[in-house]
Design a protein around this motif. Structure first.
Motif, PDB file in Angstrom:
ATOM      1  N   ARG A 207      22.417  24.274  47.490  1.00 39.80           N
ATOM      2  CA  ARG A 207      22.515  25.541  46.771  1.00 39.80           C
ATOM      3  C   ARG A 207      21.176  25.903  46.141  1.00 39.80           C
ATOM      4  O   ARG A 207      20.399  25.029  45.764  1.00 39.80           O
ATOM      5  CB  ARG A 207      23.583  25.456  45.687  1.00 39.80           C
ATOM      6  CG  ARG A 207      24.967  25.099  46.206  1.00 39.80           C
ATOM      7  CD  ARG A 207      25.704  26.319  46.706  1.00 39.80           C
ATOM      8  NE  ARG A 207      27.072  25.998  47.108  1.00 39.80           N
ATOM      9  CZ  ARG A 207      27.968  26.894  47.474  1.00 39.80           C
ATOM     10  NH1 ARG A 207      27.645  28.176  47.495  1.00 39.80           N
ATOM     11  NH2 ARG A 207      29.174  26.530  47.837  1.00 39.80           N
ATOM     12  N   THR A 213      24.595  26.108  42.077  1.00 35.61           N
ATOM     13  CA  THR A 213      25.051  27.488  42.005  1.00 35.61           C
ATOM     14  C   THR A 213      24.292  28.332  43.018  1.00 35.61           C
ATOM     15  O   THR A 213      23.224  27.956  43.496  1.00 35.61           O
ATOM     16  CB  THR A 213      24.829  28.063  40.600  1.00 35.61           C
ATOM     17  OG1 THR A 213      23.433  27.959  40.266  1.00 35.61           O
ATOM     18  CG2 THR A 213      25.649  27.307  39.567  1.00 35.61           C
ATOM     19  N   GLY A 214      24.854  29.496  43.335  1.00 37.43           N
ATOM     20  CA  GLY A 214      24.197  30.416  44.250  1.00 37.43           C
ATOM     21  C   GLY A 214      24.465  30.083  45.703  1.00 37.43           C
ATOM     22  O   GLY A 214      25.190  29.137  46.025  1.00 37.43           O
TER      23      GLY A 214
END
Length: 409
Positions: A207, A213-214
């Motif tokens: 990620r 995240t993302g």
């Protein structure tokens, strides 16, 4: 020994760096290479997707080492062998272990390799039914090559459906899997068709953002060894995954030589295979090779020649290695290129997406640089890697700050 390295990323820069340290090698050339490699060795232009071009350039070398998956799936090793050139990597038929996730699953099931339950679909109606059958978290994979970005793992059914439809619209089939819990690990297995030699397990960070995240990327960093993993993980991978896969491929008349990348999920029910790749992983390779003391050229040439059984046990440096990726503004969605880079001449900096323009080093891809550092502990290696990253100037460049953080505590 004269060696040609095919590819242009940080993985290939790491291969070049390790090969240059092999006392048996007197010449290394990269094609097409990048600006960082060009500061160390000769580079040559090359269309890596053209097997004939790879073989033509490979004449005059004792060994051709092919880094990326595209030339492998296209048949670069086949072309080299037909020309009498020793090449490290699988044939096009064997490279279907990465070229088709469905084929890889067939091999795993036939060989009794522990992996996730899956279903391959080729139309939108079947995609919808499969999503409902597996449920969240949804694991949706492009069946073909996707540069490390063909997988979506999400609780959002609409996002999973959108990714699956996009793959189908592009002409690919879609593989859906049950979700595997637990941390992931990568084990690279050097293979000569019969014998398997594992390297140190590593872990990468897909990620784009801290805390996983993302969106998924090609990889934002990696480290090895894995202090939290079973010390016998590499040997387990050989016995339960790599050797059965090699045996099954041989049974089908498609001997597997090269590196078999085994992506594992260390689940509550034991290790399960997430995926196979047919080349060194990027950026895990950068960390793993930083700790390898055994000369790399001899290891890879033995695998290509079918002589791995004669190779002594591998030797490793003490300590740990960490790789941190510095990415361009807008990566992974819309990377901005052409930005000037300062400070990339520091020790441990490997180039991924760089070029020279008007005498200045500039970014030319999404993942621009990799910083690799070693230390007696993971914490030491992290500290050194991030100290170097912070000294590099790249406008709006970004990197994760948590590579190997939890493992180093």
């Amino acid at each position: 020994m004269r060696v040609l390295v095919v590819g242009s990323g940080a993985r290939e820069h790491a291969l070049v760096t390790s090969l240059l340290a092999d006392p048996a090698i007197n010449k290394v050339v990269a094609a097409p290479g990048n600006a960082g490699m060009a500061q160390q060795i000769e580079t040559q232009p090359l269309d890596v997707s053209d097997p004939a071009a790879v073989a033509t350039l490979g004449r005059g070398f004792d060994l051709v080492v092919i880094g990326p998956e595209v030339p492998l799936v296209a048949g670069a090793v086949d072309a080299c062998r037909e020309a009498g050139i020793l090449a490290f990597g699988p044939t096009a038929a064997a490279a279907q272990l990465e070229g088709s996730k469905d084929f890889a699953k067939q091999i795993m099931v036939s060989a009794g390799i522990p992996t996730a339950e899956s279903e391959t679909v080729s139309d939108a109606e079947a995609l919808t039914r499969a999503l409902d059958r597996f449920g969240a978290p949804y694991v949706v994979k492009d069946d073909g090559l996707a540069g490390g970005k063909g997988v979506v793992v999400t609780d959002d059914r609409e996002a999973a459906l959108k990714h699956g439809r996009a793959c189908l619209a592009a002409g690919s089939r879609v593989l859906l899997e049950e979700y595997l819990d637990g941390p992931e690990a990568s084990v690279f297995c050097i293979c000569d068709g019969t014998t398997v030699v594992p390297l140190l397990p590593a872990q990468d960070f897909k990620r784009v953002g801290d805390g996983d995240t993302g969106p998924n990327t090609g990889g934002m960093g990696a480290y090895c060894p894995l202090p939290w993993a079973d010390p016998d993980l590499a040997q387990w991978t050989v016995e339960h995954v790599a050797q059965p896969a090699l045996d099954e491929m041989a049974r089908r008349g498609t001997a597997y030589q090269g590196v078999l990348y085994v992506g594992l999920a260390l689940t509550s029910k034991g290790p399960r295979v997430v995926e196979f790749n047919v080349r060194f992983g990027d950026p895990e390779t950068q960390a793993v090779l930083a700790l390898l003391e055994t000369p790399l050229g001899g290891l890879l040439s033995a695998a290509a020649a079918g002589d791995l059984a004669d190779v002594p046990p591998l030797s490793w440096r003490d300590g740990a290695a960490v790789t941190v990726v510095l990415a361009a503004a807008g990566y992974p969605q819309s990377p901005r290129t052409g930005d000037v880079i300062r400070g990339a001449d520091a020790p441990g900096v490997l180039h991924a997406g760089t070029a020279m323009r008007d005498g200045e080093l500039v970014s030319s891809g999404g993942r621009v640089l990799n910083v690799v550092a070693t230390g007696q502990t993971l914490a030491d290696a992290r500290e050194q890697a991030y100290a170097t990253v912070r000294r590099i100037e790249l406008a709006d460049g970004h990197y994760r700050t948590d590579i190997a953080l939890e493992a180093s505590r």
